[in-house]
Design a protein around this motif. Structure first.
Motif, PDB file in Angstrom:
ATOM      1  N   PHE A 137      31.223  73.544  44.852  1.00 23.42           N
ATOM      2  CA  PHE A 137      31.551  73.564  46.275  1.00 23.42           C
ATOM      3  C   PHE A 137      32.095  72.210  46.728  1.00 23.42           C
ATOM      4  N   SER A 138      31.515  71.119  46.259  1.00 20.91           N
ATOM      5  CA  SER A 138      31.993  69.794  46.675  1.00 20.91           C
ATOM      6  C   SER A 138      33.386  69.505  46.119  1.00 20.91           C
ATOM      7  N   ILE A 139      33.679  69.971  44.906  1.00 23.70           N
ATOM      8  CA  ILE A 139      35.038  69.794  44.363  1.00 23.70           C
ATOM      9  C   ILE A 139      36.048  70.601  45.171  1.00 23.70           C
ATOM     10  N   ALA A 140      35.684  71.852  45.514  1.00 27.77           N
ATOM     11  CA  ALA A 140      36.588  72.681  46.322  1.00 27.77           C
ATOM     12  C   ALA A 140      36.812  72.060  47.697  1.00 27.77           C
ATOM     13  N   GLN A 141      35.760  71.523  48.278  1.00 26.26           N
ATOM     14  CA  GLN A 141      35.883  70.874  49.581  1.00 26.26           C
ATOM     15  C   GLN A 141      36.759  69.623  49.486  1.00 26.26           C
ATOM     16  N   PHE A 142      36.614  68.859  48.428  1.00 27.45           N
ATOM     17  CA  PHE A 142      37.437  67.669  48.241  1.00 27.45           C
ATOM     18  C   PHE A 142      38.917  68.040  48.121  1.00 27.45           C
ATOM     19  N   GLU A 143      39.212  69.070  47.341  1.00 28.63           N
ATOM     20  CA  GLU A 143      40.607  69.492  47.184  1.00 28.63           C
ATOM     21  C   GLU A 143      41.178  69.997  48.505  1.00 28.63           C
ATOM     22  N   TRP A 144      40.381  70.734  49.256  1.00 30.04           N
ATOM     23  CA  TRP A 144      40.822  71.250  50.542  1.00 30.04           C
ATOM     24  C   TRP A 144      41.124  70.101  51.498  1.00 30.04           C
ATOM     25  N   LEU A 145      40.234  69.107  51.552  1.00 31.93           N
ATOM     26  CA  LEU A 145      40.449  67.957  52.429  1.00 31.93           C
ATOM     27  C   LEU A 145      41.647  67.124  51.987  1.00 31.93           C
ATOM     28  N   LYS A 146      41.830  66.976  50.680  1.00 33.29           N
ATOM     29  CA  LYS A 146      42.974  66.211  50.174  1.00 33.29           C
ATOM     30  C   LYS A 146      44.283  66.912  50.547  1.00 33.29           C
ATOM     31  N   ASN A 147      44.306  68.232  50.443  1.00 34.57           N
ATOM     32  CA  ASN A 147      45.491  69.000  50.804  1.00 34.57           C
ATOM     33  C   ASN A 147      45.807  68.843  52.290  1.00 34.57           C
ATOM     34  N   HIS A 148      44.795  68.942  53.143  1.00 34.64           N
ATOM     35  CA  HIS A 148      45.024  68.782  54.574  1.00 34.64           C
ATOM     36  C   HIS A 148      45.400  67.351  54.936  1.00 34.64           C
ATOM     37  N   GLN A 149      44.902  66.384  54.204  1.00 33.04           N
ATOM     38  CA  GLN A 149      45.285  65.000  54.461  1.00 33.04           C
ATOM     39  C   GLN A 149      46.774  64.795  54.162  1.00 33.04           C
ATOM     40  N   GLN A 150      47.255  65.378  53.079  1.00 30.85           N
ATOM     41  CA  GLN A 150      48.671  65.255  52.745  1.00 30.85           C
ATOM     42  C   GLN A 150      49.544  65.932  53.798  1.00 30.85           C
ATOM     43  N   ILE A 151      49.104  67.093  54.275  1.00 31.87           N
ATOM     44  CA  ILE A 151      49.867  67.786  55.317  1.00 31.87           C
ATOM     45  C   ILE A 151      49.893  66.951  56.596  1.00 31.87           C
ATOM     46  N   MET A 152      48.746  66.368  56.960  1.00 26.40           N
ATOM     47  CA  MET A 152      48.690  65.555  58.172  1.00 26.40           C
ATOM     48  C   MET A 152      49.559  64.307  58.044  1.00 26.40           C
ATOM     49  N   LYS A 153      49.612  63.696  56.872  1.00 26.80           N
ATOM     50  CA  LYS A 153      50.481  62.531  56.675  1.00 26.80           C
ATOM     51  C   LYS A 153      51.943  62.916  56.882  1.00 26.80           C
ATOM     52  N   LEU A 154      52.333  64.103  56.389  1.00 24.91           N
ATOM     53  CA  LEU A 154      53.713  64.552  56.579  1.00 24.91           C
ATOM     54  C   LEU A 154      54.015  64.801  58.051  1.00 24.91           C
ATOM     55  N   VAL A 155      53.093  65.410  58.754  1.00 31.10           N
ATOM     56  CA  VAL A 155      53.310  65.698  60.168  1.00 31.10           C
ATOM     57  C   VAL A 155      53.347  64.407  60.981  1.00 31.10           C
ATOM     58  N   ILE A 156      52.483  63.456  60.661  1.00 34.97           N
ATOM     59  CA  ILE A 156      52.463  62.186  61.404  1.00 34.97           C
ATOM     60  C   ILE A 156      53.717  61.365  61.115  1.00 34.97           C
ATOM     61  N   SER A 157      54.174  61.370  59.868  1.00 33.23           N
ATOM     62  CA  SER A 157      55.355  60.576  59.535  1.00 33.23           C
ATOM     63  C   SER A 157      56.629  61.160  60.134  1.00 33.23           C
ATOM     64  N   ASP A 158      56.706  62.476  60.261  1.00 33.67           N
ATOM     65  CA  ASP A 158      57.884  63.118  60.847  1.00 33.67           C
ATOM     66  C   ASP A 158      57.414  64.261  61.742  1.00 33.67           C
ATOM     67  N   PRO A 159      57.092  63.965  63.013  1.00 31.55           N
ATOM     68  CA  PRO A 159      56.512  64.986  63.880  1.00 31.55           C
ATOM     69  C   PRO A 159      57.447  66.160  64.163  1.00 31.55           C
ATOM     70  N   GLU A 160      58.737  65.961  63.967  1.00 28.94           N
ATOM     71  CA  GLU A 160      59.667  67.047  64.237  1.00 28.94           C
ATOM     72  C   GLU A 160      59.899  67.931  63.017  1.00 28.94           C
ATOM     73  N   SER A 161      59.254  67.595  61.922  1.00 26.98           N
ATOM     74  CA  SER A 161      59.387  68.440  60.734  1.00 26.98           C
ATOM     75  C   SER A 161      58.658  69.748  60.975  1.00 26.98           C
ATOM     76  N   HIS A 162      58.960  70.707  60.162  1.00 36.29           N
ATOM     77  CA  HIS A 162      58.354  72.017  60.317  1.00 36.29           C
ATOM     78  C   HIS A 162      57.251  72.169  59.279  1.00 36.29           C
ATOM     79  N   PRO A 163      56.005  72.046  59.699  1.00 37.21           N
ATOM     80  CA  PRO A 163      54.910  72.207  58.741  1.00 37.21           C
ATOM     81  C   PRO A 163      54.804  73.659  58.271  1.00 37.21           C
ATOM     82  N   ILE A 164      54.079  73.858  57.217  1.00 37.45           N
ATOM     83  CA  ILE A 164      53.898  75.190  56.658  1.00 37.45           C
ATOM     84  C   ILE A 164      53.069  76.031  57.620  1.00 37.45           C
TER      85      ILE A 164
END
Length: 120
Positions: A49-76
């Motif tokens: 469960f902790s590994i799955a949670q870590f992967e989920w958080l890492k994935n959302h962190q990458q998505i948030m970095k993309l949205v913050i760096s280019d707010p006009e981009s179209h997120p998934i």
């Protein structure tokens, strides 16, 4: 998620303590070895469960970095957004081609909610 993981760790500690105290008892449902086996299974479950949670958080962190760096981009899009976008896009493009004043509210909504750098 942190609360769930903490509960799993607390349950594992309790089962492990009870199992170690009853390790020499070999009869019954709650014999020491069975409790220690359950302790190991809870540990494995918490680890997975902790590994799955870590992967989920890492994935959302990458998505948030993309949205913050280019707010006009179209997120998934996910779940509800996919279903909603089908209807909204259809209504939006129909209102672009229509001269009906009742569909003008969609264009006003888009103008008010979207950044100025985006155009119709």
């Amino acid at each position: 998620e942190v609360l769930i993981l903490s509960t799993i760790v607390l349950a594992c500690m309790c089962v492990g303590c009870c199992g170690s105290l009853r390790q020499t008892i070999r009869k019954g449902c709650f014999s020491g070895r069975k409790m220690l086996c359950m302790n190991q299974l809870i540990l494995i479950g918490g680890f997975v469960f902790s590994i799955a949670q870590f992967e989920w958080l890492k994935n959302h962190q990458q998505i948030m970095k993309l949205v913050i760096s280019d707010p006009e981009s179209h997120p998934i899009y996910f779940g509800f957004e996919l279903r909603f976008s089908e209807y909204f896009n259809k209504a939006y493009f129909e209102s672009l081609c229509s001269e009906d004043p009742s569909s003008a509210f969609i264009l006003k909504y888009v103008d008010n909610m979207c950044p100025q750098s985006m155009s119709q």
